[in-house]
Design a protein around this motif. Structure first.
Motif, short mmCIF file in Angstrom:
data_model
loop_
_atom_site.label_atom_id
_atom_site.label_comp_id
_atom_site.label_asym_id
_atom_site.label_seq_id
_atom_site.Cartn_x
_atom_site.Cartn_y
_atom_site.Cartn_z
N ASN A 34 0.82 -1.22 0.00
CA ASN A 34 0.00 0.00 0.00
C ASN A 34 0.85 1.27 0.00
OD1 ASN A 34 -2.32 -1.65 0.08
ND2 ASN A 34 -2.21 -1.76 2.30
N GLY A 35 1.94 1.25 -0.76
CA GLY A 35 2.78 2.43 -0.93
C GLY A 35 3.76 2.68 0.18
N VAL A 36 3.95 1.72 1.11
CA VAL A 36 4.81 1.91 2.27
C VAL A 36 5.70 0.68 2.46
CG1 VAL A 36 4.82 2.27 4.77
CG2 VAL A 36 3.05 3.32 3.39
N TRP A 37 6.97 0.90 2.82
CA TRP A 37 7.85 -0.21 3.19
C TRP A 37 7.51 -0.65 4.61
CZ3 TRP A 37 10.39 -3.15 -0.01
CH2 TRP A 37 10.70 -2.64 -1.27
N ASP A 38 7.32 -1.95 4.77
CA ASP A 38 6.79 -2.52 6.00
C ASP A 38 7.54 -3.81 6.31
OD1 ASP A 38 5.03 -3.04 8.12
OD2 ASP A 38 3.22 -2.91 6.88
N LEU A 39 7.19 -4.44 7.42
CA LEU A 39 7.69 -5.75 7.80
C LEU A 39 6.51 -6.72 7.78
CD1 LEU A 39 9.89 -4.68 10.84
CD2 LEU A 39 10.72 -5.41 8.59
N PRO A 40 6.75 -7.98 7.46
CA PRO A 40 5.64 -8.93 7.42
C PRO A 40 5.05 -9.18 8.82
CG PRO A 40 7.73 -10.04 6.94
CD PRO A 40 8.02 -8.59 7.06
N LYS A 41 3.72 -9.09 8.88
CA LYS A 41 3.01 -9.27 10.14
C LYS A 41 1.53 -9.47 9.84
CE LYS A 41 2.32 -4.31 10.67
NZ LYS A 41 2.64 -4.11 9.27
N GLY A 42 0.78 -9.90 10.84
CA GLY A 42 -0.65 -10.04 10.65
C GLY A 42 -1.36 -10.42 11.93
#
Length: 141
Positions: A34-42
């Motif tokens: 969604n346009g952002v660098w992130d880390l995998p999580k949920g």
């Protein structure tokens, strides 16, 4: 600081890392969502433990096998709106490794466009949320 009106949500994720022999710092796996660098999580599923949630979410979001957890890193908290309700998400973070070579495939149905191995110093700059920068600093100062 949490808002007492927020509906609590539990989630878990991972800082998946690897060492390249020529490098002086580890690389971590980042996702572009969604346009952002992130880390995998949920989010935690009913009847699931936090550690299993973290490993499962990483595997689902990057299209890998289940990673091995190395150690617990801590938690982050943030609030967001979902269907006009205030949600308060606590995310439990773990450092992780893949125990074999993995071919990665972004989970596009979750809005993940790219997956990249990034030097930890760059990851701290690239992370799109302040709480991610903090957990990355906990992992590697």
């Amino acid at each position: 600081m949490s808002n007492s009106d927020a509906i609590p949500v539990s989630a878990a994720g991972g800082i998946v890392f690897q060492w390249k022999s020529e490098k002086t710092e580890p690389e971590v796996l980042m996702i572009f969502r969604n346009g952002v660098w992130d880390l995998p999580k949920g989010k935690l599923e009913k009847g699931e433990g936090i550690e299993m949630c973290a490993a499962r979410e990483v595997a689902e979001e990057v299209g890998s096998g289940i990673p091995a957890i190395v150690k617990k890193l801590g938690t982050t908290y943030h609030e967001y709106s979902e269907k006009e309700k205030l949600m308060g998400k606590t995310t439990y973070w773990y450092s992780m490794v893949f125990t074999k070579s993995e071919t990665l495939d972004p989970q596009t149905e979750e809005g993940i466009e790219k997956i990249e191995w990034v030097d930890i110093s760059e990851a701290k700059e690239r992370a799109g949320y302040e709480n991610l920068k903090e957990i990355l600093k906990k992992y590697w100062t």
